[in-house]
Design a protein around this motif. Structure first.
Motif, PDB file in Angstrom:
ATOM      1  N   PHE A  68     153.252  48.520  37.201  1.00  0.00           N
ATOM      2  CA  PHE A  68     152.382  48.470  38.180  1.00  0.00           C
ATOM      3  C   PHE A  68     152.363  50.406  39.110  1.00  0.00           C
ATOM      4  O   PHE A  68     151.364  50.191  39.612  1.00  0.00           O
ATOM      5  N   LEU A  69     151.941  51.382  38.282  1.00  0.00           N
ATOM      6  CA  LEU A  69     152.429  52.964  38.918  1.00  0.00           C
ATOM      7  C   LEU A  69     151.258  53.029  38.592  1.00  0.00           C
ATOM      8  O   LEU A  69     150.243  53.742  38.341  1.00  0.00           O
ATOM      9  N   LEU A  70     150.848  52.667  36.939  1.00  0.00           N
ATOM     10  CA  LEU A  70     150.089  53.134  35.732  1.00  0.00           C
ATOM     11  C   LEU A  70     148.479  51.516  37.310  1.00  0.00           C
ATOM     12  O   LEU A  70     147.474  52.299  37.389  1.00  0.00           O
ATOM     13  N   LEU A  71     148.458  50.347  37.467  1.00  0.00           N
ATOM     14  CA  LEU A  71     147.861  50.022  38.229  1.00  0.00           C
ATOM     15  C   LEU A  71     146.943  50.825  38.808  1.00  0.00           C
ATOM     16  O   LEU A  71     146.413  50.862  40.169  1.00  0.00           O
ATOM     17  N   GLY A  72     148.520  50.812  40.082  1.00  0.00           N
ATOM     18  CA  GLY A  72     148.623  51.996  41.184  1.00  0.00           C
ATOM     19  C   GLY A  72     147.854  52.959  41.497  1.00  0.00           C
ATOM     20  O   GLY A  72     145.913  53.065  41.923  1.00  0.00           O
ATOM     21  N   PHE A  73     148.016  53.276  40.659  1.00  0.00           N
ATOM     22  CA  PHE A  73     147.266  55.446  39.738  1.00  0.00           C
ATOM     23  C   PHE A  73     145.387  54.766  38.905  1.00  0.00           C
ATOM     24  O   PHE A  73     144.796  55.228  40.112  1.00  0.00           O
ATOM     25  N   VAL A  74     145.685  53.595  39.252  1.00  0.00           N
ATOM     26  CA  VAL A  74     143.992  52.731  39.091  1.00  0.00           C
ATOM     27  C   VAL A  74     143.407  52.592  40.608  1.00  0.00           C
ATOM     28  O   VAL A  74     142.057  52.729  40.418  1.00  0.00           O
ATOM     29  N   ALA A  75     143.745  51.753  41.158  1.00  0.00           N
ATOM     30  CA  ALA A  75     143.812  51.364  42.024  1.00  0.00           C
ATOM     31  C   ALA A  75     143.423  52.351  43.364  1.00  0.00           C
ATOM     32  O   ALA A  75     142.295  52.715  43.761  1.00  0.00           O
ATOM     33  N   GLY A  76     143.736  53.571  42.961  1.00  0.00           N
ATOM     34  CA  GLY A  76     143.716  55.028  43.502  1.00  0.00           C
ATOM     35  C   GLY A  76     142.741  55.479  42.798  1.00  0.00           C
ATOM     36  O   GLY A  76     142.020  55.980  43.931  1.00  0.00           O
ATOM     37  N   VAL A  77     142.176  55.705  41.762  1.00  0.00           N
ATOM     38  CA  VAL A  77     141.006  56.403  41.787  1.00  0.00           C
ATOM     39  C   VAL A  77     140.084  55.842  42.163  1.00  0.00           C
ATOM     40  O   VAL A  77     138.850  55.674  42.313  1.00  0.00           O
ATOM     41  N   LEU A  78     139.808  54.377  41.641  1.00  0.00           N
ATOM     42  CA  LEU A  78     138.811  53.087  42.172  1.00  0.00           C
ATOM     43  C   LEU A  78     138.554  53.661  43.863  1.00  0.00           C
ATOM     44  O   LEU A  78     137.046  53.593  43.690  1.00  0.00           O
ATOM     45  N   ASN A  79     140.042  53.314  44.529  1.00  0.00           N
ATOM     46  CA  ASN A  79     139.694  53.542  45.769  1.00  0.00           C
ATOM     47  C   ASN A  79     138.407  55.139  46.348  1.00  0.00           C
ATOM     48  O   ASN A  79     137.877  54.798  47.177  1.00  0.00           O
ATOM     49  N   VAL A  80     138.349  55.953  45.751  1.00  0.00           N
ATOM     50  CA  VAL A  80     138.217  57.128  45.955  1.00  0.00           C
ATOM     51  C   VAL A  80     137.101  56.910  45.613  1.00  0.00           C
ATOM     52  O   VAL A  80     135.723  57.848  45.595  1.00  0.00           O
ATOM     53  N   LEU A  81     136.284  57.006  44.273  1.00  0.00           N
ATOM     54  CA  LEU A  81     135.093  56.821  44.345  1.00  0.00           C
ATOM     55  C   LEU A  81     134.517  56.017  44.988  1.00  0.00           C
ATOM     56  O   LEU A  81     132.819  56.120  44.704  1.00  0.00           O
TER      57      LEU A  81
END
Length: 120
Positions: free
Chosen positions: A91-104
């Motif tokens: 879930f840390l990796l999924l949170g990282f991916v979700a954070g990058v998508l939110n920024v984009l």
């Protein structure tokens, strides 16, 4: 060195009141123009800097929030199901991916989900 108002000028004659008044008026107009230009440039640059700083804070907050939420969910799953440390890692990796998508998305580099479904 500038001449004193009461001293004779280059021609050897003292300036009249009208000449001194005209000089003062020209100087006042020139100062007002320069001040207005400087304030205009200052407001443009400061507002641009403020907007850039606000955008940077928004994007960094979006990213950090995604990572923290992912880590929190993973930690809760690990505590609840006893799967330590796999839930946190996943879930840390999924949170990282979700954070990058939110920024984009916030930066406007990729379309929102609603926009993609309407266009396609």
């Amino acid at each position: 060195m500038s001449p004193n108002e009461n001293e004779p000028d280059v021609r050897g004659a003292r300036p009249t009141e009208a000449e001194l008044s005209e000089r003062r008026n020209r100087l006042a107009r020139a100062l007002e123009e320069k001040t207005a230009q400087a304030e205009g440039q200052k407001s443009v640059s400061s507002s641009g800097t403020g907007q850039g700083f606000a955008q940077a804070m928004k994007l960094s907050t979006e990213f950090v929030a995604g990572v923290l939420v992912g880590a929190a969910i993973g930690w809760l799953i690990d505590k609840g199901f006893g799967t330590s440390p796999w839930g946190l890692i996943v879930f840390l990796l999924l949170g990282f991916v979700a954070g990058v998508l939110n920024v984009l998305r916030s930066a406007g580099l990729i379309a929102e989900q609603q926009d993609r479904t309407r266009d396609g």
